[in-house]
Motif scaffolding. Structure first.
Motif, mmCIF file in Angstrom:
data_model
loop_
_atom_site.group_PDB
_atom_site.id
_atom_site.type_symbol
_atom_site.label_atom_id
_atom_site.label_comp_id
_atom_site.label_asym_id
_atom_site.label_seq_id
_atom_site.Cartn_x
_atom_site.Cartn_y
_atom_site.Cartn_z
ATOM 1 N N THR A 1 -43.138 48.804 -18.222
ATOM 2 C CA THR A 1 -44.054 48.887 -17.390
ATOM 3 C C THR A 1 -44.618 48.714 -19.016
ATOM 4 O O THR A 1 -44.330 48.638 -20.432
ATOM 5 C CB THR A 1 -44.105 50.547 -16.878
ATOM 6 O OG1 THR A 1 -44.787 51.579 -17.997
ATOM 7 C CG2 THR A 1 -43.083 51.238 -16.432
ATOM 8 N N PRO A 2 -46.135 48.857 -18.809
ATOM 9 C CA PRO A 2 -47.057 48.948 -20.083
ATOM 10 C C PRO A 2 -47.084 50.405 -20.884
ATOM 11 O O PRO A 2 -47.529 49.515 -22.032
ATOM 12 C CB PRO A 2 -48.425 49.071 -19.490
ATOM 13 C CG PRO A 2 -48.243 48.741 -18.103
ATOM 14 C CD PRO A 2 -47.336 49.122 -17.428
ATOM 15 N N ASP B 1 -51.074 55.751 -13.153
ATOM 16 C CA ASP B 1 -51.496 54.956 -12.817
ATOM 17 C C ASP B 1 -49.727 54.221 -12.170
ATOM 18 O O ASP B 1 -49.206 53.849 -12.014
ATOM 19 C CB ASP B 1 -52.427 53.884 -13.389
ATOM 20 C CG ASP B 1 -52.172 52.754 -14.270
ATOM 21 O OD1 ASP B 1 -50.914 52.403 -14.329
ATOM 22 O OD2 ASP B 1 -52.694 52.601 -14.711
ATOM 23 N N GLU B 2 -50.690 53.091 -11.046
ATOM 24 C CA GLU B 2 -49.134 51.923 -10.426
ATOM 25 C C GLU B 2 -48.876 51.639 -11.474
ATOM 26 O O GLU B 2 -47.737 51.171 -10.626
ATOM 27 C CB GLU B 2 -49.886 52.016 -8.522
ATOM 28 C CG GLU B 2 -50.811 50.146 -9.157
ATOM 29 C CD GLU B 2 -52.273 50.767 -9.989
ATOM 30 O OE1 GLU B 2 -53.256 50.245 -10.287
ATOM 31 O OE2 GLU B 2 -52.994 52.427 -9.830
ATOM 32 N N ARG B 3 -48.949 51.207 -12.529
ATOM 33 C CA ARG B 3 -48.449 50.221 -13.406
ATOM 34 C C ARG B 3 -47.605 50.967 -13.456
ATOM 35 O O ARG B 3 -46.538 50.057 -14.564
ATOM 36 C CB ARG B 3 -49.307 49.343 -13.950
ATOM 37 C CG ARG B 3 -50.716 48.831 -13.310
ATOM 38 C CD ARG B 3 -51.356 48.187 -14.556
ATOM 39 N NE ARG B 3 -52.444 49.365 -15.560
ATOM 40 C CZ ARG B 3 -52.653 49.111 -16.883
ATOM 41 N NH1 ARG B 3 -53.030 48.304 -17.311
ATOM 42 N NH2 ARG B 3 -53.255 50.127 -17.193
ATOM 43 N N GLU B 4 -47.046 52.255 -13.648
ATOM 44 C CA GLU B 4 -46.777 52.997 -14.794
ATOM 45 C C GLU B 4 -45.277 53.027 -13.830
ATOM 46 O O GLU B 4 -43.826 54.098 -13.847
ATOM 47 C CB GLU B 4 -46.526 53.822 -15.257
ATOM 48 C CG GLU B 4 -48.411 53.579 -16.325
ATOM 49 C CD GLU B 4 -47.571 53.456 -17.383
ATOM 50 O OE1 GLU B 4 -46.605 53.388 -17.731
ATOM 51 O OE2 GLU B 4 -48.437 51.802 -17.873
ATOM 52 N N HIS C 1 -50.440 59.539 -9.284
ATOM 53 C CA HIS C 1 -51.852 58.823 -10.257
ATOM 54 C C HIS C 1 -51.675 59.588 -11.170
ATOM 55 O O HIS C 1 -53.347 59.799 -10.329
ATOM 56 C CB HIS C 1 -51.925 57.428 -9.688
ATOM 57 C CG HIS C 1 -50.735 56.964 -9.015
ATOM 58 N ND1 HIS C 1 -51.242 55.671 -8.138
ATOM 59 C CD2 HIS C 1 -49.327 56.359 -9.096
ATOM 60 C CE1 HIS C 1 -49.901 54.489 -7.634
ATOM 61 N NE2 HIS C 1 -49.065 55.007 -8.734
#
Length: 283
Positions: free
Chosen positions: A24-25, A175-178, A194
């Motif tokens: 993830t990021p 957040d959702e990206r994680e 989140h």
């Protein structure tokens, strides 16, 4: 008077980076191989290792001996250690997988993982560990932030082997990206929370408090930032009356402190929390 036995030091391993992956990021996976003969893990799902990061310009003795280092070098030259969960250990391939939370140049281990390349060396000791989902439990409750996600993911994989396990899992991330794709069996419900701009753990505590508890006593795993862990421990131990033996609850880190500072104060913190909350549970 007989001399007290000396504390046995854990074996030291030298891993070589085989590959890395940006999950993830802010989560980086590093797979280590090399000469890991004698390393073993798998009994617990929260197995951890202590990663060793030498201070710049300081040569460490060969073979590595932390006791010798502490005897011969001033404290400011001692290597830094950072604790990380074993995400996966493949004994056949001799590969150890560790996931790192990465926030730019902040910290020691995260930047190392971001810059790691095949062939890079990493010393570590371990493993430690104490928790695995009890197959006899009526149901399971797992809750944590990013730092606890590797252990939670490993626990979910263990629950999948049981087939009919029932679990409520809460994971708070930025957040959702994680979010990560976790393969959960039908009886395991995963809720991603989140954080956004809220304090770490605020959403997590609210979600656990809002959960309608199924019948029966759960086996509980709550790990992550120390302040929300303390709050959830009080809720589960005092308000819900869950026996201490059914709880695996620990602060992996604490807001405003690096691992050196947190580890130095963690024992006192835990004793204070337990004293306060055990008194409440008994009243």
């Amino acid at each position: 008077m007989a001399e007290a036995p000396q504390r046995r030091s854990r074996p030291v391993f030298r891993g070589s980076v085989l590959r890395t992956e940006r999950l993830t990021p802010h989560m980086i996976r590093v797979v280590l191989g090399g000469d890991l003969d004698g390393f073993t893990a798998g009994t617990y799902t929260d197995h951890y290792v202590k990663l060793v990061f030498p201070q710049d310009g300081t040569a460490l003795p060969e073979p590595f001996d932390l006791r010798r280092i502490r005897e011969e070098l001033p404290r400011e030259r001692w290597p830094r250690t950072r604790t990380y969960t074993v995400r996966h250990w493949d004994p056949d391939a001799g590969e150890l997988t560790v996931d790192f939370v990465h926030h730019g140049d902040e910290g020691i281990a995260g930047p190392w993982a971001a810059n790691a390349r095949p062939g890079d060396q990493l010393l570590f000791t371990g493993p430690g560990g104490a928790y695995a989902p009890d197959p006899a439990a009526v149901w399971h409750l797992l809750a944590g932030d990013e730092s606890a996600l590797p252990a939670i993911a490993a626990a979910i994989e263990r629950l999948a082997l049981e087939g009919d396990a029932v679990a409520h899992v809460f994971v708070e991330v930025a957040d959702e990206r994680e979010e990560q794709k976790l393969q959960a069996p039908p009886g395991v419900r995963i809720t991603w929370l989140h954080r956004g701009d809220r304090p770490v753990g605020e959403a997590l505590v609210a979600a656990v408090r809002a959960l309608p508890f199924p019948a029966g006593t759960p086996h509980v795993f709550v790990h992550g930032e120390a302040n929300f862990v303390k709050e959830l421990r009080r809720y589960l131990r005092v308000e819900r009356g869950i026996e201490r033996e059914r709880l695996s609850v620990s602060g992996y880190w604490r807001t405003g402190a690096d691992e050196d500072g947190w580890q130095a104060s963690k024992s006192d913190w835990n004793r204070q929390v337990e004293s306060e909350q055990e008194g409440g549970a008994a009243s």
